[in-house]
Design a protein around this motif. Sequence first.
Motif, PDB file in Angstrom:
ATOM      1  N   LYS A 177       0.734  -0.985  -0.162  1.00  0.00           N
ATOM      2  CA  LYS A 177       0.050  -0.278  -0.027  1.00  0.00           C
ATOM      3  C   LYS A 177       0.913   1.329  -0.145  1.00  0.00           C
ATOM      4  O   LYS A 177       1.741   1.432   0.842  1.00  0.00           O
ATOM      5  N   VAL A 178       0.577   2.034  -1.073  1.00  0.00           N
ATOM      6  CA  VAL A 178       1.173   3.391  -1.166  1.00  0.00           C
ATOM      7  C   VAL A 178       0.253   4.407  -1.149  1.00  0.00           C
ATOM      8  O   VAL A 178      -0.764   4.570  -1.974  1.00  0.00           O
ATOM      9  N   SER A 179       0.277   5.477  -0.227  1.00  0.00           N
ATOM     10  CA  SER A 179      -0.650   6.705  -0.231  1.00  0.00           C
ATOM     11  C   SER A 179       0.299   7.961  -0.356  1.00  0.00           C
ATOM     12  O   SER A 179       1.320   7.835   0.011  1.00  0.00           O
ATOM     13  N   ILE A 180      -0.520   8.855  -0.741  1.00  0.00           N
ATOM     14  CA  ILE A 180       0.255  10.311  -0.832  1.00  0.00           C
ATOM     15  C   ILE A 180      -0.322  11.186  -0.108  1.00  0.00           C
ATOM     16  O   ILE A 180      -1.525  11.579   0.247  1.00  0.00           O
ATOM     17  N   ALA A 181       0.321  11.945   1.006  1.00  0.00           N
ATOM     18  CA  ALA A 181       0.391  13.055   1.661  1.00  0.00           C
ATOM     19  C   ALA A 181       0.309  14.195   1.198  1.00  0.00           C
ATOM     20  O   ALA A 181       1.268  14.300   0.392  1.00  0.00           O
ATOM     21  N   VAL A 182      -0.636  15.052   1.227  1.00  0.00           N
ATOM     22  CA  VAL A 182      -0.581  16.326   0.539  1.00  0.00           C
ATOM     23  C   VAL A 182      -0.852  17.354   1.559  1.00  0.00           C
ATOM     24  O   VAL A 182      -1.659  17.023   2.572  1.00  0.00           O
ATOM     25  N   ILE A 200      -3.995  11.209   1.826  1.00  0.00           N
ATOM     26  CA  ILE A 200      -4.192  11.772   3.228  1.00  0.00           C
ATOM     27  C   ILE A 200      -3.656  13.376   3.198  1.00  0.00           C
ATOM     28  O   ILE A 200      -2.744  13.857   2.498  1.00  0.00           O
ATOM     29  N   ILE A 201      -4.729  14.182   3.520  1.00  0.00           N
ATOM     30  CA  ILE A 201      -4.564  15.515   3.871  1.00  0.00           C
ATOM     31  C   ILE A 201      -4.195  15.890   5.189  1.00  0.00           C
ATOM     32  O   ILE A 201      -4.528  15.437   6.170  1.00  0.00           O
ATOM     33  N   ALA A 202      -2.980  16.534   5.087  1.00  0.00           N
ATOM     34  CA  ALA A 202      -2.331  17.079   6.580  1.00  0.00           C
ATOM     35  C   ALA A 202      -2.799  18.378   6.935  1.00  0.00           C
ATOM     36  O   ALA A 202      -2.360  19.279   6.119  1.00  0.00           O
ATOM     37  N   VAL A 203      -3.559  18.504   7.941  1.00  0.00           N
ATOM     38  CA  VAL A 203      -4.090  19.598   8.419  1.00  0.00           C
ATOM     39  C   VAL A 203      -3.293  20.007   9.493  1.00  0.00           C
ATOM     40  O   VAL A 203      -3.305  19.778  10.431  1.00  0.00           O
ATOM     41  N   LEU A 204      -2.331  21.040   9.175  1.00  0.00           N
ATOM     42  CA  LEU A 204      -1.373  21.425  10.316  1.00  0.00           C
ATOM     43  C   LEU A 204      -1.808  22.441  11.073  1.00  0.00           C
ATOM     44  O   LEU A 204      -1.285  22.945  12.052  1.00  0.00           O
ATOM     45  N   GLY A 205      -3.020  23.077  10.605  1.00  0.00           N
ATOM     46  CA  GLY A 205      -3.649  24.098  11.478  1.00  0.00           C
ATOM     47  C   GLY A 205      -4.836  24.716  11.015  1.00  0.00           C
ATOM     48  O   GLY A 205      -5.145  24.588   9.573  1.00  0.00           O
ATOM     49  N   GLY A 206      -5.560  25.472  11.440  1.00  0.00           N
ATOM     50  CA  GLY A 206      -6.836  26.158  10.926  1.00  0.00           C
ATOM     51  C   GLY A 206      -7.939  24.934  10.711  1.00  0.00           C
ATOM     52  O   GLY A 206      -7.980  23.999  11.277  1.00  0.00           O
ATOM     53  N   SER A 207      -9.189  25.355  10.304  1.00  0.00           N
ATOM     54  CA  SER A 207     -10.251  24.753  10.188  1.00  0.00           C
ATOM     55  C   SER A 207     -10.404  23.529   9.306  1.00  0.00           C
ATOM     56  O   SER A 207      -9.849  23.928   7.882  1.00  0.00           O
ATOM     57  N   PRO A 208     -10.673  22.562   9.443  1.00  0.00           N
ATOM     58  CA  PRO A 208     -10.572  21.171   8.369  1.00  0.00           C
ATOM     59  C   PRO A 208     -11.510  21.481   7.147  1.00  0.00           C
ATOM     60  O   PRO A 208     -11.071  21.046   6.101  1.00  0.00           O
ATOM     61  N   LEU A 209     -12.457  22.342   7.504  1.00  0.00           N
ATOM     62  CA  LEU A 209     -13.629  22.800   6.392  1.00  0.00           C
ATOM     63  C   LEU A 209     -12.808  23.398   5.270  1.00  0.00           C
ATOM     64  O   LEU A 209     -13.270  23.023   4.053  1.00  0.00           O
ATOM     65  N   ARG A 210     -11.724  24.055   5.496  1.00  0.00           N
ATOM     66  CA  ARG A 210     -10.947  24.756   4.370  1.00  0.00           C
ATOM     67  C   ARG A 210     -10.292  23.736   3.334  1.00  0.00           C
ATOM     68  O   ARG A 210     -10.141  24.046   2.012  1.00  0.00           O
ATOM     69  N   PHE A 211     -10.253  22.394   3.629  1.00  0.00           N
ATOM     70  CA  PHE A 211      -9.437  21.551   2.906  1.00  0.00           C
ATOM     71  C   PHE A 211     -10.632  20.757   1.977  1.00  0.00           C
ATOM     72  O   PHE A 211     -10.432  19.951   1.097  1.00  0.00           O
ATOM     73  N   LYS A 212     -12.008  20.995   2.092  1.00  0.00           N
ATOM     74  CA  LYS A 212     -13.111  20.495   1.452  1.00  0.00           C
ATOM     75  C   LYS A 212     -12.969  20.650  -0.147  1.00  0.00           C
ATOM     76  O   LYS A 212     -13.149  19.679  -0.945  1.00  0.00           O
ATOM     77  N   PRO A 213     -12.449  22.029  -0.636  1.00  0.00           N
ATOM     78  CA  PRO A 213     -12.248  21.903  -2.137  1.00  0.00           C
ATOM     79  C   PRO A 213     -11.090  20.931  -2.533  1.00  0.00           C
ATOM     80  O   PRO A 213     -11.326  20.515  -3.963  1.00  0.00           O
ATOM     81  N   LEU A 214     -10.240  20.632  -1.628  1.00  0.00           N
ATOM     82  CA  LEU A 214      -9.274  19.558  -2.261  1.00  0.00           C
ATOM     83  C   LEU A 214      -9.863  18.003  -2.272  1.00  0.00           C
ATOM     84  O   LEU A 214      -9.341  17.488  -3.173  1.00  0.00           O
ATOM     85  N   VAL A 215     -10.549  18.100  -1.344  1.00  0.00           N
ATOM     86  CA  VAL A 215     -11.528  16.616  -1.445  1.00  0.00           C
ATOM     87  C   VAL A 215     -12.264  16.572  -2.585  1.00  0.00           C
ATOM     88  O   VAL A 215     -12.275  15.533  -3.482  1.00  0.00           O
ATOM     89  N   ASP A 216     -12.956  17.696  -3.049  1.00  0.00           N
ATOM     90  CA  ASP A 216     -14.137  17.512  -4.216  1.00  0.00           C
ATOM     91  C   ASP A 216     -12.891  17.540  -5.562  1.00  0.00           C
ATOM     92  O   ASP A 216     -13.689  16.780  -6.499  1.00  0.00           O
ATOM     93  N   LEU A 217     -11.832  18.302  -5.532  1.00  0.00           N
ATOM     94  CA  LEU A 217     -10.728  18.034  -6.442  1.00  0.00           C
ATOM     95  C   LEU A 217     -10.361  16.582  -7.017  1.00  0.00           C
ATOM     96  O   LEU A 217     -10.391  16.377  -7.920  1.00  0.00           O
ATOM     97  N   TYR A 218     -10.153  16.067  -5.646  1.00  0.00           N
ATOM     98  CA  TYR A 218      -9.588  14.630  -5.905  1.00  0.00           C
ATOM     99  C   TYR A 218     -10.668  13.935  -6.410  1.00  0.00           C
ATOM    100  O   TYR A 218     -10.153  12.827  -7.369  1.00  0.00           O
ATOM    101  N   LYS A 219     -11.833  13.880  -5.764  1.00  0.00           N
ATOM    102  CA  LYS A 219     -12.900  13.106  -6.170  1.00  0.00           C
ATOM    103  C   LYS A 219     -13.143  13.312  -8.061  1.00  0.00           C
ATOM    104  O   LYS A 219     -13.350  12.217  -8.419  1.00  0.00           O
TER     105      LYS A 219
END
Length: 267
Positions: A177-182, A200-219
């Motif tokens: 198994k190989v995954s990509i951390a972004v 795998i999205i690394a949230v180092l700070g701030g609200s997790p909701l701001r990463f939703k566009p990245l999830v949509d882009l990935y999908k």
Amino acid sequence: MKPYTLGMITFLESGIDEKSGKVSHKERLDRAIEEIVLADKVGLDYYGIGEHHRSDYAASSPQIILAAAAKLTNRIHLGSAVTVLSSSDPVRIYEDFATLDVLSNGRAEIMAGRGSFIESFPLFGYDLDDYQTLFTEKLDMLLEIRKNERITWKGGKHTPKLDNVGIYPRSIQEKLKVSIAVGGTQSSVVRAAKLGLPMIIAVLGGSPLRFKPLVDLYKHFYHESGHNPDDMEIGIAIHGLITDKDPNDLVERYFLPHHATFTKLGE
């Protein structure tokens, strides 16, 4: 999509100074083995260790630490968080994690990334001007090694030419198994999606909701590339704390070392 899994990751931080709580690398490594055994016992799905080459972290070689815990655990998956693939040798990375996979009977995982620190680049003789191409070329080679027992590789700026060379040992898993951390870069998200690799999205700070566009882009690009939706995996790594201890005591123990660390990083 697959059911959700829950795990923990660590850089094996050893502390900044005595005031905020500092331990030796030996003590932190000993604790890590205890943590992995306990995580396996209570039913966590994953324990990941991030690669760093700094005095304030004790994990320059996660795969060795995880191998020490492999025979003491039964079901928990063991992996990196992350492996800094840009400054590593893809052949050695595959061999190390395939060995871990054998020792753990199929529980090893590679979480590959470019890393949030840069100390490994000068340490191993790499130029930061090649930051983008290093990761792309080495990831391509790692995936080729994962797919084929014997590899013929044309070579490139950052990887050697190989002519029908066997890479051993092979993993217990049919495909290690190989995954990509972004960390927020759109090109990294699109790359993972087009390759059909878990993200795998690394949230180092701030609200997790701001990463939703990245999830949509990935999908979007995952589906557009024709990958099986049932194989899609999206993960998030975020700071958190769960405890049954006294909250007042917890604030002191949790806040001081984290505040000291992030203050130093910010400076």
